[in-house]
Design a protein around this motif. Structure first.
Motif, mmCIF file in Angstrom:
data_model
loop_
_atom_site.group_PDB
_atom_site.id
_atom_site.type_symbol
_atom_site.label_atom_id
_atom_site.label_comp_id
_atom_site.label_asym_id
_atom_site.label_seq_id
_atom_site.Cartn_x
_atom_site.Cartn_y
_atom_site.Cartn_z
ATOM 1 N N THR A 133 -19.541 34.691 -53.225
ATOM 2 C CA THR A 133 -19.342 35.509 -54.416
ATOM 3 C C THR A 133 -19.719 34.754 -55.679
ATOM 4 O O THR A 133 -20.275 35.318 -56.605
ATOM 5 C CB THR A 133 -17.879 35.963 -54.490
ATOM 6 O OG1 THR A 133 -17.576 36.737 -53.322
ATOM 7 C CG2 THR A 133 -17.637 36.820 -55.723
ATOM 8 N N GLN A 134 -19.417 33.451 -55.724
ATOM 9 C CA GLN A 134 -19.739 32.651 -56.907
ATOM 10 C C GLN A 134 -20.203 31.270 -56.448
ATOM 11 O O GLN A 134 -19.647 30.697 -55.511
ATOM 12 C CB GLN A 134 -18.522 32.524 -57.826
ATOM 13 C CG GLN A 134 -18.829 31.803 -59.145
ATOM 14 C CD GLN A 134 -17.653 31.866 -60.111
ATOM 15 O OE1 GLN A 134 -16.555 32.207 -59.733
ATOM 16 N NE2 GLN A 134 -17.899 31.545 -61.364
ATOM 17 N N LEU B 25 -19.620 38.726 -59.784
ATOM 18 C CA LEU B 25 -18.567 39.443 -60.507
ATOM 19 C C LEU B 25 -18.527 39.104 -61.991
ATOM 20 O O LEU B 25 -17.782 39.725 -62.739
ATOM 21 C CB LEU B 25 -17.203 39.140 -59.884
ATOM 22 C CG LEU B 25 -17.075 39.431 -58.375
ATOM 23 C CD1 LEU B 25 -15.715 39.014 -57.880
ATOM 24 C CD2 LEU B 25 -17.305 40.912 -58.101
ATOM 25 N N SER B 26 -19.250 38.077 -62.444
ATOM 26 C CA SER B 26 -19.203 37.679 -63.848
ATOM 27 C C SER B 26 -20.588 37.237 -64.294
ATOM 28 O O SER B 26 -21.538 37.193 -63.510
ATOM 29 C CB SER B 26 -18.187 36.551 -64.048
ATOM 30 O OG SER B 26 -18.544 35.424 -63.268
ATOM 31 N N TYR C 38 -6.941 32.135 -50.892
ATOM 32 C CA TYR C 38 -6.296 32.804 -52.014
ATOM 33 C C TYR C 38 -6.838 34.228 -52.098
ATOM 34 O O TYR C 38 -7.820 34.575 -51.453
ATOM 35 C CB TYR C 38 -6.532 32.050 -53.326
ATOM 36 C CG TYR C 38 -7.968 32.030 -53.778
ATOM 37 C CD1 TYR C 38 -8.456 32.989 -54.662
ATOM 38 C CD2 TYR C 38 -8.852 31.052 -53.323
ATOM 39 C CE1 TYR C 38 -9.774 32.977 -55.079
ATOM 40 C CE2 TYR C 38 -10.170 31.030 -53.729
ATOM 41 C CZ TYR C 38 -10.631 32.008 -54.605
ATOM 42 O OH TYR C 38 -11.936 31.992 -55.003
ATOM 43 N N PHE C 39 -6.172 35.047 -52.888
ATOM 44 C CA PHE C 39 -6.533 36.459 -52.976
ATOM 45 C C PHE C 39 -6.932 36.764 -54.420
ATOM 46 O O PHE C 39 -6.121 36.614 -55.342
ATOM 47 C CB PHE C 39 -5.374 37.360 -52.542
ATOM 48 C CG PHE C 39 -5.040 37.192 -51.090
ATOM 49 C CD1 PHE C 39 -4.223 36.146 -50.665
ATOM 50 C CD2 PHE C 39 -5.559 38.054 -50.153
ATOM 51 C CE1 PHE C 39 -3.925 35.988 -49.331
ATOM 52 C CE2 PHE C 39 -5.258 37.897 -48.811
ATOM 53 C CZ PHE C 39 -4.445 36.857 -48.407
ATOM 54 N N ARG C 40 -8.181 37.175 -54.568
ATOM 55 C CA ARG C 40 -8.692 37.510 -55.900
ATOM 56 C C ARG C 40 -8.152 38.870 -56.318
ATOM 57 O O ARG C 40 -8.396 39.886 -55.655
ATOM 58 C CB ARG C 40 -10.221 37.527 -55.888
ATOM 59 C CG ARG C 40 -10.842 37.744 -57.251
ATOM 60 C CD ARG C 40 -12.339 37.894 -57.101
ATOM 61 N NE ARG C 40 -12.980 36.647 -56.721
ATOM 62 C CZ ARG C 40 -13.450 35.773 -57.587
ATOM 63 N NH1 ARG C 40 -13.341 36.006 -58.885
ATOM 64 N NH2 ARG C 40 -14.037 34.661 -57.171
ATOM 65 N N GLU D 111 -17.396 30.092 -53.902
ATOM 66 C CA GLU D 111 -16.234 30.920 -53.598
ATOM 67 C C GLU D 111 -16.683 31.903 -52.512
ATOM 68 O O GLU D 111 -17.565 32.736 -52.740
ATOM 69 C CB GLU D 111 -15.757 31.676 -54.846
ATOM 70 C CG GLU D 111 -15.488 30.789 -56.056
ATOM 71 C CD GLU D 111 -14.413 29.763 -55.765
ATOM 72 O OE1 GLU D 111 -14.608 28.596 -56.152
ATOM 73 O OE2 GLU D 111 -13.402 30.112 -55.143
ATOM 74 N N VAL D 112 -16.074 31.817 -51.318
ATOM 75 C CA VAL D 112 -16.536 32.546 -50.142
ATOM 76 C C VAL D 112 -15.572 33.680 -49.820
ATOM 77 O O VAL D 112 -14.358 33.461 -49.698
ATOM 78 C CB VAL D 112 -16.663 31.599 -48.931
ATOM 79 C CG1 VAL D 112 -17.174 32.365 -47.726
ATOM 80 C CG2 VAL D 112 -17.607 30.446 -49.264
#
Length: 543
Positions: A103-104, A121-122, A152-154, A178-179
């Motif tokens: 994702t990042q 996402l950004s 962790y949970f975004r 970030e996977v």
């Protein structure tokens, strides 16, 4: 006459009771043994199946993590060789498109300052210079070359984790990604474990990472108090029957995901697991009752004719009840006793065939697992060996760049470095193909091609490096055509030529071909130190 009648009456009752007792006891013992054996066999069979499913899920998840890590390592090496931030930015965008799970992605220099940041996402950022040197992902990656962060949970929705990879180059750089772990959820959701069985994944703290019921994951459920998870984390004997999170008794099996120290569990409720066995027990009970009724009737009618046959029947039944299924009862009376003996023999044959079939299936499955493990080991060894070839070529080019090189020569060397990096990318795509790993083979692609083109590429790759070392490098021309896999043959010759240049300090290297009937022998000669005699056979193990 009266005394004889009394004796006969006693013999009749005695033999009738003996017949009924022997047959009844044999049926009960055999039925109980069969039920107990069936229970154990079904339990073992289900556990083996669940373990295989857990191992298969573990291998897929591990391959997913290793694939992401490999892509990050490739990205880090490629960013290190990039000459501008824009090139690094384009490389990062390419990797983001190639790996949907990322994702990042951040690229950090050796001091921990952010050079490039791309995200789904950004907004992207190039040359931000943000200091991330105190972040755990950077510190752990610099020390251990790889870092796996906690789950962790975004925004309280999907599970994520951070994976960071550092190079071992003179100036270490770090790629941190970030996977999204939805892939792991998809793996466990597709595991079919009966009607009510399921699979799930927990991390090293017992926190639920993936489960078919996603709401349990989103509630940050912790299962560390379950007996099966405690036993797995402690490394002791696995718990086969335990309570699940809802308090149901389940058959449970697990596998450990080595890079992350996570656990994959596959569980099936015991009432579903043993339902077919319960029905079998009921049928066996009815058959047992019918057999006992038949034995009583036969004993009352035919007791006087069963003095000798009953001894044989009793002895044979006892042996069958004790587990000697190769024993056969031989009775030639032409009546129900002989039929009963035949039924015993038929039952023993069926049980023997059933046990032999189960043992054969177990042996076949064990053999298949051994072959799969051996094939995977050979495949990984070959991949490791093939990947050394472009790395050795890069090492030679980098050594040339360190010296005083004119601008035109520098551009040619940089171009060759790009070719070597592209070849490494091809190797990754070819050698890390999961379908080839699962199949245990790397199928060659055979074609007809001139050997001269391959020799020309070898000469182009190593001639200049050899001349700079003061070596003569000569490739003998050949007009022969060969039938082979061009890529695999080129990898072998690249490896031999690279070793010849690397380990030859003076003299030279010559490469040529000789015809041997319908075959072509390709030979590489050098004036280096040579290979020790005790190592000459081992160097071909990876091929």
């Amino acid at each position: 006459m009266a005394r004889l009648a009394v004796v006969r009456s006693r013999l009749f009752r005695k033999y009738a009771v003996v017949l009924v007792g022997v047959v009844g006891i044999a049926l009960v013992i055999n039925g109980a043994f069969q039920i107990w054996s069936s229970l154990q066999e079904r339990k073992d069979l289900l556990l083996r199946s669940q373990r295989q499913q857990a191992v298969a899920a573990e291998e897929k998840i591990e391959q997913f993590i290793v694939s992401v890590q490999s892509q990050l390592h490739w990205m880090t090496v490629r960013s290190w060789s990039a000459d501008t931030l824009r090139t690094k930015y384009l490389n990062a965008l390419w990797l983001l498109r190639r790996v949907p799970a990322i994702t990042q992605l951040r690229e950090l220099d050796s001091t921990g300052h952010e050079e490039v940041s791309v995200s789904r996402l950004s907004m992207d950022a190039v040359g931000s210079g943000i200091d991330r040197s105190q972040e755990r992902s950077f510190k752990e990656a610099i020390v251990h070359q790889a870092y796996y962060g906690p789950v962790y949970f975004r925004h309280g929705s999907e599970p994520y984790m951070t994976i960071a990879v550092a190079t071992t180059l003179p100036h270490s750089e770090v790629s941190a990604a970030e996977v999204n772990l939805k892939f792991i959820w998809a793996v466990v959701s597709k595991i079919d474990v009966g009607r009510r069985g399921y699979a799930y994944v927990v991390d090293d703290k017992g926190n639920l990472v993936a489960h078919p019921e996603i709401n349990l994951v989103l509630r940050h459920t912790n299962l560390s108090d379950l007996a099966q998870i405690k036993a797995a984390e402690a490394g002791g004997a696995p718990v086969e029957v335990a309570l699940d999170a809802r308090g149901r008794r389940v058959l449970t099996a697990y596998a450990r995901i080595a890079p992350l120290d996570w656990l994959v569990f596959v569980e099936l409720p015991t009432d579903e697991a043993f339902a077919p066995l319960y029905r079998s027990v009921l049928r066996s009970g009815l058959i047992l009752l019918a057999g006992l009724a038949f034995a009583v009737t036969a004993g009352l009618i035919l007791a006087r004719r069963m003095v000798v046959p009953i001894q044989a029947l009793g002895a044979g039944a006892t042996r069958l009840g004790s587990g000697d299924l190769s024993q056969r009862i031989v009775v030639h009376t032409g009546d129900e006793i002989e039929a009963l003996a035949d039924q015993f023999n038929d039952m023993a044959s069926k049980l023997q065939e059933s046990y032999a079939g189960l043992e054969r299936k177990v042996e076949e499955r064990t053999h298949q697992l051994e072959l799969a493990n051996l094939a995977k080991s050979r495949f990984i060894a070959a991949a490791s060996h093939d990947l050394r070839q472009p790395l050795q070529a890069l090492d030679l080019f980098v050594a040339q760049l360190r010296g005083k090189v004119a601008a035109p020569d520098r551009q040619r060397i940089i171009k060759r470095i790009g070719i070597a990096v592209a070849e490494m990318n091809d190797l990754f795509e070819a050698l890390l193909d999961i379908s080839k790993l699962d199949a245990g083979v790397v199928a060659p692609t055979l074609s007809e091609f001139p050997i001269a083109s391959l020799l020309a590429r070898i000469e182009t790759t190593f001639a200049e490096a050899a001349h700079e070392k003061g070596l003569s490098f000569r490739v003998m021309p050949s007009e022969a055509w060969v039938h082979s896999d061009q890529r695999l043959l080129e990898r072998i010759l690249l490896n031999l030529a690279a070793n010849a240049v690397r380990y030859t300090s003076r003299g030279g290297v010559i490469i040529g071909c000789r015809r041997r009937g319908k075959a072509l022998r390709i030979e590489v000669y050098d004036t280096g130190a040579g290979i020790p005699a005790d190592q000459r056979q081992r160097i071909f193990d990876e091929f």
